[in-house]
Design an enzyme around this catalytic site. Structure first.
Site, PDB file in Angstrom:
ATOM      1  N   ASP A  34       0.834  -1.202   0.000  1.00  0.00           N
ATOM      2  CA  ASP A  34       0.000   0.000   0.000  1.00  0.00           C
ATOM      3  C   ASP A  34       0.871   1.256   0.000  1.00  0.00           C
ATOM      4  OD1 ASP A  34      -2.174  -1.567   0.008  1.00  0.00           O
ATOM      5  OD2 ASP A  34      -2.911  -1.003   2.011  1.00  0.00           O
ATOM      6  N   TYR A  37       2.257   1.911  -3.336  1.00  0.00           N
ATOM      7  CA  TYR A  37       1.175   2.419  -4.177  1.00  0.00           C
ATOM      8  C   TYR A  37       0.956   3.908  -3.904  1.00  0.00           C
ATOM      9  CZ  TYR A  37      -3.494   2.887  -6.204  1.00  0.00           C
ATOM     10  OH  TYR A  37      -4.579   3.307  -6.942  1.00  0.00           O
ATOM     11  N   ASP A  38       0.908   4.248  -2.611  1.00  0.00           N
ATOM     12  CA  ASP A  38       0.706   5.656  -2.246  1.00  0.00           C
ATOM     13  C   ASP A  38       1.814   6.545  -2.799  1.00  0.00           C
ATOM     14  OD1 ASP A  38      -1.569   4.977  -0.951  1.00  0.00           O
ATOM     15  OD2 ASP A  38      -0.694   4.959   1.062  1.00  0.00           O
ATOM     16  N   SER A  83     -35.447  -6.685 -11.026  1.00  0.00           N
ATOM     17  CA  SER A  83     -34.854  -7.534  -9.985  1.00  0.00           C
ATOM     18  C   SER A  83     -34.980  -8.991 -10.422  1.00  0.00           C
ATOM     19  CB  SER A  83     -35.519  -7.279  -8.649  1.00  0.00           C
ATOM     20  OG  SER A  83     -36.883  -7.508  -8.782  1.00  0.00           O
ATOM     21  N   LEU A  84     -34.540  -9.884  -9.559  1.00  0.00           N
ATOM     22  CA  LEU A  84     -34.567 -11.310  -9.908  1.00  0.00           C
ATOM     23  C   LEU A  84     -35.621 -12.022  -9.072  1.00  0.00           C
ATOM     24  CD1 LEU A  84     -30.727 -12.029  -9.811  1.00  0.00           C
ATOM     25  CD2 LEU A  84     -32.168 -12.096 -11.840  1.00  0.00           C
ATOM     26  N   GLU A 115     -23.339 -17.390 -11.250  1.00  0.00           N
ATOM     27  CA  GLU A 115     -22.477 -16.427 -10.539  1.00  0.00           C
ATOM     28  C   GLU A 115     -22.905 -16.352  -9.080  1.00  0.00           C
ATOM     29  OE1 GLU A 115     -23.288 -12.793 -12.592  1.00  0.00           O
ATOM     30  OE2 GLU A 115     -22.127 -13.368 -14.354  1.00  0.00           O
ATOM     31  N   LYS A 117     -24.456 -14.593  -5.879  1.00  0.00           N
ATOM     32  CA  LYS A 117     -25.362 -13.462  -5.693  1.00  0.00           C
ATOM     33  C   LYS A 117     -24.766 -12.586  -4.602  1.00  0.00           C
ATOM     34  CE  LYS A 117     -30.018 -11.865  -5.423  1.00  0.00           C
ATOM     35  NZ  LYS A 117     -29.742 -10.771  -4.518  1.00  0.00           N
ATOM     36  N   ASP A 119     -24.237  -9.709  -2.034  1.00  0.00           N
ATOM     37  CA  ASP A 119     -25.160  -8.959  -1.197  1.00  0.00           C
ATOM     38  C   ASP A 119     -24.646  -7.531  -1.030  1.00  0.00           C
ATOM     39  OD1 ASP A 119     -27.302  -8.456   0.355  1.00  0.00           O
ATOM     40  OD2 ASP A 119     -26.573  -9.497   2.127  1.00  0.00           O
ATOM     41  N   ARG A 138     -29.831   2.269  -7.778  1.00  0.00           N
ATOM     42  CA  ARG A 138     -30.973   1.656  -8.443  1.00  0.00           C
ATOM     43  C   ARG A 138     -32.242   2.492  -8.273  1.00  0.00           C
ATOM     44  NH1 ARG A 138     -35.218  -1.657  -7.406  1.00  0.00           N
ATOM     45  NH2 ARG A 138     -35.727  -3.152  -9.043  1.00  0.00           N
ATOM     46  N   TYR A 227     -18.565  -5.280  -8.746  1.00  0.00           N
ATOM     47  CA  TYR A 227     -18.547  -6.383  -9.700  1.00  0.00           C
ATOM     48  C   TYR A 227     -19.628  -6.126 -10.739  1.00  0.00           C
ATOM     49  CZ  TYR A 227     -15.521  -9.913  -7.509  1.00  0.00           C
ATOM     50  OH  TYR A 227     -14.461 -10.615  -7.047  1.00  0.00           O
ATOM     51  N   LYS A 317     -31.311 -18.914  -3.671  1.00  0.00           N
ATOM     52  CA  LYS A 317     -30.793 -18.363  -2.412  1.00  0.00           C
ATOM     53  C   LYS A 317     -30.439 -19.445  -1.404  1.00  0.00           C
ATOM     54  CE  LYS A 317     -31.833 -14.350  -1.242  1.00  0.00           C
ATOM     55  NZ  LYS A 317     -32.406 -13.065  -1.462  1.00  0.00           N
ATOM     56  N   CYS A 411     -24.431  -9.400  41.134  1.00  0.00           N
ATOM     57  CA  CYS A 411     -24.124  -8.788  39.832  1.00  0.00           C
ATOM     58  C   CYS A 411     -22.672  -9.069  39.441  1.00  0.00           C
ATOM     59  CB  CYS A 411     -24.373  -7.289  39.908  1.00  0.00           C
ATOM     60  SG  CYS A 411     -23.760  -6.412  38.453  1.00  0.00           S
ATOM     61  N   CYS A 414     -20.661  -5.609  39.691  1.00  0.00           N
ATOM     62  CA  CYS A 414     -20.420  -4.831  40.914  1.00  0.00           C
ATOM     63  C   CYS A 414     -20.620  -5.657  42.176  1.00  0.00           C
ATOM     64  CB  CYS A 414     -21.345  -3.618  40.947  1.00  0.00           C
ATOM     65  SG  CYS A 414     -23.073  -4.063  41.185  1.00  0.00           S
ATOM     66  N   CYS A 429     -29.713  -6.318  38.184  1.00  0.00           N
ATOM     67  CA  CYS A 429     -28.878  -5.794  39.262  1.00  0.00           C
ATOM     68  C   CYS A 429     -29.542  -4.505  39.716  1.00  0.00           C
ATOM     69  CB  CYS A 429     -27.475  -5.500  38.731  1.00  0.00           C
ATOM     70  SG  CYS A 429     -26.555  -4.413  39.821  1.00  0.00           S
ATOM     71  N   CYS A 434     -23.905   0.693  39.823  1.00  0.00           N
ATOM     72  CA  CYS A 434     -23.164  -0.403  39.191  1.00  0.00           C
ATOM     73  C   CYS A 434     -22.390   0.130  37.977  1.00  0.00           C
ATOM     74  CB  CYS A 434     -24.160  -1.473  38.758  1.00  0.00           C
ATOM     75  SG  CYS A 434     -23.437  -2.729  37.702  1.00  0.00           S
TER      76      CYS A 434
HETATM   77  S1  IVH Z   1     -28.041 -10.173 -12.707  1.00  0.00           S
HETATM   78  C1  IVH Z   1     -32.479  -8.358 -14.065  1.00  0.00           C
HETATM   79  N1  IVH Z   1     -26.137 -11.131 -11.206  1.00  0.00           N
HETATM   80  O1  IVH Z   1     -29.523  -9.041  -7.177  1.00  0.00           O
HETATM   81  C2  IVH Z   1     -31.452  -8.281 -13.030  1.00  0.00           C
HETATM   82  N2  IVH Z   1     -27.690  -9.673 -10.180  1.00  0.00           N
HETATM   83  O2  IVH Z   1     -32.488  -9.457  -6.782  1.00  0.00           O
HETATM   84  C3  IVH Z   1     -30.205  -8.953 -13.485  1.00  0.00           C
HETATM   85  N3  IVH Z   1     -27.237  -9.235  -7.806  1.00  0.00           N
HETATM   86  O3  IVH Z   1     -30.750  -6.054  -8.429  1.00  0.00           O
HETATM   87  C4  IVH Z   1     -29.240  -8.955 -12.418  1.00  0.00           C
HETATM   88  N4  IVH Z   1     -25.438 -10.477  -7.652  1.00  0.00           N
HETATM   89  O4  IVH Z   1     -28.269  -6.072  -7.949  1.00  0.00           O
HETATM   90  C5  IVH Z   1     -27.224 -10.344 -11.239  1.00  0.00           C
HETATM   91  N5  IVH Z   1     -24.364 -12.053 -10.038  1.00  0.00           N
HETATM   92  C6  IVH Z   1     -25.435 -11.276 -10.071  1.00  0.00           C
HETATM   93  C7  IVH Z   1     -25.879 -10.577  -8.922  1.00  0.00           C
HETATM   94  C8  IVH Z   1     -27.030  -9.789  -9.019  1.00  0.00           C
HETATM   95  C9  IVH Z   1     -26.254  -9.667  -7.005  1.00  0.00           C
HETATM   96  C10 IVH Z   1     -28.323  -8.329  -7.392  1.00  0.00           C
HETATM   97  C11 IVH Z   1     -28.667  -7.294  -8.434  1.00  0.00           C
HETATM   98  C12 IVH Z   1     -30.169  -7.313  -8.559  1.00  0.00           C
HETATM   99  C13 IVH Z   1     -30.590  -8.167  -7.412  1.00  0.00           C
HETATM  100  C14 IVH Z   1     -31.826  -8.925  -7.837  1.00  0.00           C
END
Ligand code: IVH
Length: 669
Positions: A34, A37-38, A83-84, A115, A117, A119, A138, A227, A317, A411, A414, A429, A434
């Protein structure tokens, strides 16, 4: 004119730093320390300062110190961010796969890319001709917030796409996940605690807070990561599959998460199990499942979308993460109100990214329910958001060596007397001085929701209490600079800052003080109700019979308040706080005639300029009340984007509905 030699040195430094960013963030294998790098960064910054003509918006030096965004302007996404759908077990996953296969031609088994998921927080990052031009949260999926200045500080987001095999697209709106490693999360929380601030609950919250900083320099220090996982728009480059998209990202120097390819549901199911056992525990960042995507875009197009998610992808999940360990001992921790909580000390075990060595047992009834003894092997669970808990005993220690867990007779902090309070399944207590209670009480008093005294955090409170200089809340107001300078932690500036924070807290509204006193059963809301009706002196002499008639108070709370003020210690405390000049006056804004006085508000949907908590706090500070459900007694429903069933209910009942813009007008000072 810049001498060509200098210019090429600048260019070479930029290229070198970009390469180190790539090694560090993309490949996870840094080649320099690091500090080195700095040094490179400093050298580049010095040269750029000497030769301002060489400045370039995509220089690595522009990541930090970029103009901080003063507010987050709304940004409409080039395509909606969907979303998924989630599945939680093999059966549900197979059913999802069957739907996919049914839509495709018979026997056409699609290839999947799988891939993790991640968080974190979904973000859209836009490049025009390879240059980063915008980043947005988003939001509601259609409109997010402009966080470009902050995203520029995330070193894994390239400011410029690398010259790849293909020219960069004219327009590329990427989607990806901003996240944080467990290690960075823990470091930040340590620092937050030291600074006297509430720690973040989990890496996701921490990443969210860091990304929405008004000052991009703060974001820069938080080591956020990114990512890429998908895109909204890609103009000018044709892509035929998700795996091709990933390869293209790699070429451009964009970070992509690890992935595997499979054909057929059964291989995915096997991988889901394997990943959970082997890969997940070793990951440096939080992951709560896998995402399964149909690879081929022609197939994706045939599968299409439902209203809110693609049919060609699913989040598979994992349930809350679990681990087993052995209970080595049970210790007792003393809370601010004297409640004694049993805590199991377990053999350290890694679960959901953190090492767990203590698990709260809540109370003795819980110990009984679990049938727990010291030496038992237990199943521990930790879901993303919550503190670890013991789910059950998995194998008991041999009966003859069994050692039960009994409540302490005195306690642990104390040595004072302990009583059992039947109605609350708690042991308490009852020694008012205390030290363990004092520390907790001071921390509570100084917390953001109470008197908000920044700098009065755990380390400082420990020292103040242990040195004996602070034995009650009132002592905080008699502290002088010399007292603080005697403690290990303080230098001039820090001592002065804390003293001015303490001084400023004298003027806080009464509700904050009342809540800060830590009277049992008096939460923030009750404190606000009381402060609107009484001055502190009047409340201290109000009989329980009178208090229990107040809406939201009731007999238990009323008795607790009256009991508190009846004690000798509380009377002395109130007297000293009055001498210290604290504000005891009834909170006028609540009693006065604002549009909010006595009105009940219900919030639904997401607001774009504030969180719901902020909106609730604002309503309450103006004298209004908030409730979580709509009834005929509701005066206003504030509807943000994506409002839920509350909006429908309000319309049915004829309750007035106001939108965010109108609400903002109402709360404008
Ligand atoms: S693909 C149509 N890939 O999960 C959405 N999403 O519940 C296509 N997320 O809002 C998303 N890892 O932000 C995708 N490897 C991954 C992900 C991922 C996390 C999130 C994403 C999305 C949420 C959906």
């Amino acid at each position: 004119m810049i001498p060509p030699k200098v210019l090429s040195e600048i260019e070479a430094l930029r290229a070198e730093i970009r390469e180190h960013d790539r090694l560090y963030y993309l490949l996870d294998s840094p080649k320099i320390s690091d500090t080195e790098y700095d040094m490179l960064m400093r050298k580049l910054a010095d040269l750029e300062a000497r030769w301002p003509e060489a400045a370039a918006p995509d220089s690595p030096t522009q990541r930090v110190g970029g103009r901080a965004s003063s507010d987050f302007k709304p940004v409409r996404h080039a395509a909606p961010m969907l979303s998924l759908d989630n599945v939680y077990n093999e059966e549900e996953f197979r059913a999802w796969n069957a739907r996919v296969e049914k839509i495709l031609a018979p026997g056409e088994r699609p290839a999947f890319v799988v891939e993790p998921k991640i968080d974190g927080l979904s973000c859209a990052v836009t490049y025009q001709n390879g240059i980063l031009v915008r980043a947005a949260t988003r939001g509601d999926g259609e409109v997010g917030e402009d966080i470009t200045a902050n995203a520029r500080t995330i070193r894994s987001i390239p400011l410029l796409l690398r010259a790849a095999k293909r020219r960069p697209p004219k327009l590329l709106e990427l989607r990806g996940e901003v996240h944080m490693t467990f290690e960075d999360f823990e470091k930040i929380n340590e620092a937050e605690k030291k600074a006297g601030r509430e720690p973040f609950a989990n890496p996701r919250n921490c990443a969210a807070g860091s990304l929405r900083q008004k000052d991009a320099r703060v974001t820069a220090q938080r080591r956020l990561r990114f990512y890429t996982h998908s895109y909204g728009v890609c103009e000018g480059v044709a892509i035929a599959s998700h795996s091709e998209f990933r390869a293209l990202c790699s070429d451009y120097g964009l970070p992509i998460c690890p992935a595997e390819s499979f054909r057929g549901a059964e291989d995915v199911v096997r991988y889901y199990g394997e990943f959970k056992e082997r890969r997940l525990p070793a990951l440096a960042y939080p992951v709560d499942g896998i995402v399964v995507k149909v690879d081929d875009y022609a197939q994706q197009n045939r599968l299409g979308f439902t209203a809110k998610s693609p049919r060609w992808a699913v989040a598979f999940k994992y349930p809350a993460q679990q681990a087993t360990s052995t209970v080595e001992s049970v210790v007792f921790s003393v809370g601010r109100t004297g409640i004694i909580t049993p805590v199991a000390k377990v053999k350290p075990v890694f679960c959901a990214g953190v090492t767990i060595s203590s698990v709260t047992l809540h109370n003795f009834e819980e110990i009984e329910r679990l049938g727990l003894s010291i030496g038992d092997r237990v199943l521990i669970e930790r879901a993303g958001e919550v503190i670890p808990k013991i789910v059950k005993v998995v194998s008991e220690r041999a009966a003859r060596r069994k050692s039960g867990i009994t409540p302490p007779k005195s306690c642990p902090a104390c040595g004072g007397p302990v009583v059992k309070e039947d109605e609350f399944v708690a042991f308490r207590c009852i020694n008012p001085s205390c030290p363990a209670q004092l520390k907790r009480l001071l921390l509570h008093f100084a917390s953001r929701a109470a008197m908000d005294i920044r700098g009065l955090g755990e380390a400082v409170v420990d020292q103040l209490a242990e040195s004996g200089r602070v034995r009650s809340i009132a002592d905080v107001y008699t502290l002088v600079k010399d007292d603080l300078m005697k403690l290990e932690l303080f230098a001039d500036k820090k001592a002065e800052n804390l003293l001015s924070e303490i001084a400023a807290s004298r003027k806080r509204p009464l509700a904050k003080l009342l809540y800060g006193l830590g009277i049992r059963h008096v939460g923030e809301k009750t404190a606000e109700t009381l402060a609107a009706l009484y001055s502190l002196n009047d409340l201290a002499s109000a009989p329980a019979d009178e208090l229990k008639k107040i809406q939201d108070v009731g007999p238990v709370v009323a008795a607790s308040i009256a009991q508190f003020f009846a004690s000798k210690e509380a009377r002395a405390l109130v007297k000293r706080l009055a001498e210290a000049g604290l504000n005891f006056r009834k909170d006028e804004s609540t009693a006065g005639g604002t549009a909010f006085s006595g009105k009940t508000f219900v919030l639904t949907g997401e607001l774009s300029t504030m969180t719901r908590e902020e909106a609730s706090a604002k309503i309450r500070s103006l004298g209004g009340k908030t409730s979580s459900s709509v009834s005929a007694k509701t005066d206003f429903v504030v509807a943000g984007s994506k409002p839920g069933s509350k909006l429908r209910k309000a319309q049915e009942l004829g309750v007035r509905v106001i939108e965010e813009t109108e609400f903002r007008e109402m709360i404008r000072p």
